[in-house]
Design a protein around this motif. Sequence first.
Motif, mmCIF file in Angstrom:
data_model
loop_
_atom_site.group_PDB
_atom_site.id
_atom_site.type_symbol
_atom_site.label_atom_id
_atom_site.label_comp_id
_atom_site.label_asym_id
_atom_site.label_seq_id
_atom_site.Cartn_x
_atom_site.Cartn_y
_atom_site.Cartn_z
ATOM 1 N N ILE A 34 0.724 -1.412 0.054
ATOM 2 C CA ILE A 34 -0.021 0.108 0.009
ATOM 3 C C ILE A 34 0.766 1.127 -0.120
ATOM 4 C CG2 ILE A 34 -1.883 -1.198 1.145
ATOM 5 C CD1 ILE A 34 -0.920 0.349 3.851
ATOM 6 N N GLU A 35 0.239 2.494 -0.684
ATOM 7 C CA GLU A 35 1.147 3.643 -0.523
ATOM 8 C C GLU A 35 0.482 4.722 0.435
ATOM 9 O OE1 GLU A 35 3.831 4.333 -2.047
ATOM 10 O OE2 GLU A 35 3.760 2.317 -3.067
ATOM 11 N N ARG A 36 -0.719 4.613 0.784
ATOM 12 C CA ARG A 36 -1.463 5.454 1.611
ATOM 13 C C ARG A 36 -2.255 4.826 2.650
ATOM 14 N NH1 ARG A 36 -2.147 10.216 -0.713
ATOM 15 N NH2 ARG A 36 -4.048 10.860 -0.094
ATOM 16 N N VAL A 37 -1.944 5.222 3.803
ATOM 17 C CA VAL A 37 -2.566 4.798 5.230
ATOM 18 C C VAL A 37 -3.271 5.670 5.910
ATOM 19 C CG1 VAL A 37 -0.437 4.546 6.444
ATOM 20 C CG2 VAL A 37 -2.183 2.652 6.722
ATOM 21 N N VAL A 38 -4.331 5.237 6.834
ATOM 22 C CA VAL A 38 -4.640 6.014 7.790
ATOM 23 C C VAL A 38 -4.661 4.888 9.025
ATOM 24 C CG1 VAL A 38 -6.679 6.826 9.183
ATOM 25 C CG2 VAL A 38 -6.336 7.687 6.852
ATOM 26 N N VAL A 39 -3.790 5.662 10.258
ATOM 27 C CA VAL A 39 -3.732 4.821 11.466
ATOM 28 C C VAL A 39 -4.748 5.779 12.563
ATOM 29 C CG1 VAL A 39 -1.689 3.529 10.877
ATOM 30 C CG2 VAL A 39 -1.611 5.777 12.151
ATOM 31 N N THR A 40 -5.046 4.975 13.636
ATOM 32 C CA THR A 40 -5.911 5.719 14.624
ATOM 33 C C THR A 40 -5.247 5.489 15.933
ATOM 34 O OG1 THR A 40 -6.915 3.445 14.633
ATOM 35 C CG2 THR A 40 -8.012 5.053 13.204
ATOM 36 N N SER A 41 -4.107 5.003 15.923
ATOM 37 C CA SER A 41 -3.564 4.921 17.506
ATOM 38 C C SER A 41 -2.108 5.389 17.329
ATOM 39 C CB SER A 41 -3.439 3.454 17.885
ATOM 40 O OG SER A 41 -2.771 3.390 19.013
ATOM 41 N N THR A 42 -1.776 6.211 18.486
ATOM 42 C CA THR A 42 -0.381 6.635 18.484
ATOM 43 C C THR A 42 0.883 5.674 18.421
ATOM 44 O OG1 THR A 42 -0.523 7.147 20.855
ATOM 45 C CG2 THR A 42 -1.106 8.914 19.478
ATOM 46 N N THR A 43 0.323 4.376 19.062
ATOM 47 C CA THR A 43 1.274 3.399 19.076
ATOM 48 C C THR A 43 1.916 3.099 17.712
ATOM 49 O OG1 THR A 43 -0.308 1.716 19.289
ATOM 50 C CG2 THR A 43 0.627 2.676 21.183
ATOM 51 N N ASP A 44 0.901 3.499 16.557
ATOM 52 C CA ASP A 44 1.307 2.868 15.204
ATOM 53 C C ASP A 44 2.479 3.997 14.799
ATOM 54 O OD1 ASP A 44 -0.551 0.780 15.400
ATOM 55 O OD2 ASP A 44 -2.114 2.040 14.547
ATOM 56 N N ILE A 45 2.274 5.066 15.488
ATOM 57 C CA ILE A 45 3.357 6.198 14.731
ATOM 58 C C ILE A 45 4.894 5.649 14.820
ATOM 59 C CG2 ILE A 45 4.170 8.514 14.830
ATOM 60 C CD1 ILE A 45 1.213 8.098 13.724
ATOM 61 N N PRO A 46 5.226 5.203 15.982
ATOM 62 C CA PRO A 46 6.738 5.030 15.848
ATOM 63 C C PRO A 46 7.153 3.722 14.967
ATOM 64 C CG PRO A 46 6.180 5.073 18.120
ATOM 65 C CD PRO A 46 4.898 5.002 17.208
ATOM 66 N N MET A 47 6.153 2.862 14.833
ATOM 67 C CA MET A 47 6.262 1.573 13.838
ATOM 68 C C MET A 47 6.308 1.897 12.420
ATOM 69 S SD MET A 47 3.849 -1.372 15.841
ATOM 70 C CE MET A 47 4.032 -1.717 17.288
ATOM 71 N N LEU A 48 5.840 3.021 12.092
ATOM 72 C CA LEU A 48 5.935 3.484 10.647
ATOM 73 C C LEU A 48 7.159 4.034 10.676
ATOM 74 C CD1 LEU A 48 2.168 5.042 10.379
ATOM 75 C CD2 LEU A 48 3.186 3.119 8.912
ATOM 76 N N GLU A 49 7.564 5.061 11.556
ATOM 77 C CA GLU A 49 8.699 5.828 11.554
ATOM 78 C C GLU A 49 9.799 4.917 11.667
ATOM 79 O OE1 GLU A 49 7.417 10.037 13.566
ATOM 80 O OE2 GLU A 49 8.835 8.723 14.600
ATOM 81 N N TYR A 50 9.943 3.812 12.413
ATOM 82 C CA TYR A 50 11.124 2.938 12.418
ATOM 83 C C TYR A 50 11.358 2.518 11.012
ATOM 84 C CZ TYR A 50 12.348 2.945 17.427
ATOM 85 O OH TYR A 50 13.048 3.486 18.735
ATOM 86 N N MET A 51 10.271 2.108 10.284
ATOM 87 C CA MET A 51 10.317 1.426 8.726
ATOM 88 C C MET A 51 10.438 2.518 7.760
ATOM 89 S SD MET A 51 7.981 -1.801 9.408
ATOM 90 C CE MET A 51 6.572 -0.955 9.850
ATOM 91 N N ASN A 52 10.607 3.873 8.275
ATOM 92 C CA ASN A 52 10.575 4.957 7.440
ATOM 93 C C ASN A 52 9.414 5.085 6.581
ATOM 94 O OD1 ASN A 52 13.317 5.864 8.215
ATOM 95 N ND2 ASN A 52 14.235 4.220 6.887
ATOM 96 N N LEU A 53 8.360 4.873 7.113
ATOM 97 C CA LEU A 53 7.019 4.934 6.299
ATOM 98 C C LEU A 53 6.116 6.200 6.600
ATOM 99 C CD1 LEU A 53 6.228 0.996 6.450
ATOM 100 C CD2 LEU A 53 7.059 2.276 4.371
ATOM 101 N N GLU A 54 6.808 6.850 7.757
ATOM 102 C CA GLU A 54 5.656 8.021 7.927
ATOM 103 C C GLU A 54 5.340 8.956 6.938
ATOM 104 O OE1 GLU A 54 10.065 9.517 8.234
ATOM 105 O OE2 GLU A 54 8.819 7.875 8.793
#
Length: 379
Positions: free
Chosen positions: A92-112
């Motif tokens: 996927i290229e575009r995502v919506v997340v709804t919990s702040t706990t998902d933010i670091p996971m995206l960032e650690y994989m350079n997906l923010e």
Amino acid sequence: MRTLLQFSFLFLLSISCKKKEENSDPLTAMYLSAQKIEYATGFTIQNYKDYKKIKVTTPWPDAKQDLTYILYPKGTKKPFYSANSIFIEVPIERVVVTSTTDIPMLEYMNLENHLVGFPHTNYISSEKTRALIDKGKIKELGKEYDLNTEVVLELSPEVIIGFSATGDTKAYDLIQKTGIPVVMNGSWMEKHPLGRAEWIKFIAAFFGKETIAEDIFQNIKKEYNRAVTLAENVKKSPTVLSGSMFKDIWYVPGGNSFMAQFLKDANTTYLWADNNHSGSLTLNFESVLEKGQNAELWIGVGNSKSLEELKEKNLRYEAFDAFKNKNVYSYSLKTGAKEGLIYYELGPMRPDLILKDIIKIVHPELLIDYEPYFFKKLN
């Protein structure tokens, strides 16, 4: 005889090569790397030749059925039909997340940069993602249980990663009827700290970042287990009180909760360790005082930022030895630009840091040069 053996070997080798060729679809290799789960109990992953099946078994408490997601490479046919599964083309290229706990996971994989929307953006503390919010790259979506459907449709995310504490998914069901798939993240239900962190593999699967997620998780696991080994041979195991009161109820981590696991792995004597509850225990003040009055340490006192503030909430806290001796520790002193608690956002992704913080508090001689990241002593 020798000729026959050589022929047999070559025949078997040709079959093996043929099978390898049949299973070496470049799209599958690129976007559906094999995954295995070690600590997480809330989801499973099954790897197939041309698709991946993910089952979320505990999306919320007392869930009646599993949620099934079928991931298959973009540009390929849907592998099969199932009315009980949600099919998602990856990556996927575009995502919506709804919990702040998902933010670091995206960032650690350079997906923010793939994040296009979030409910209550003020809750996000990460500087990287806040910069994207300030630039208008990430849109405000309202409340997680009442998402702004109009804005969501304008953003056209390929997947929404939601969560529910009660099983109420009405807002998500409405969006899913428009054709936008919703997947549920149940990481907060995990009992082991490493189980929570391992949900990075769940998110990685939608982006084809399985290998990167595995490397990240293995490094966190290594640091966590190294800290456990460091603490397990210490002879003294200090007694620990945890939790605090809300109105007339004292909420104490159950003995089978993730916080109790941290305290166990840090080699402490947690006063409610023998309880098998995985959530919070609801106790009255008197019962906590009876058991915890002489506890050496008080770790985790909610959102209080000083001893004076803690006392203002309840004067009776002064009866505890840990309060008298100023051995009270909180995770609420470290906040983001909008006062969001970094512990809630980053903590689930970095259980190794939480464990090291606690070890530094209870066994300071073990981590001499370590500076606690989340937990600070109240003054």
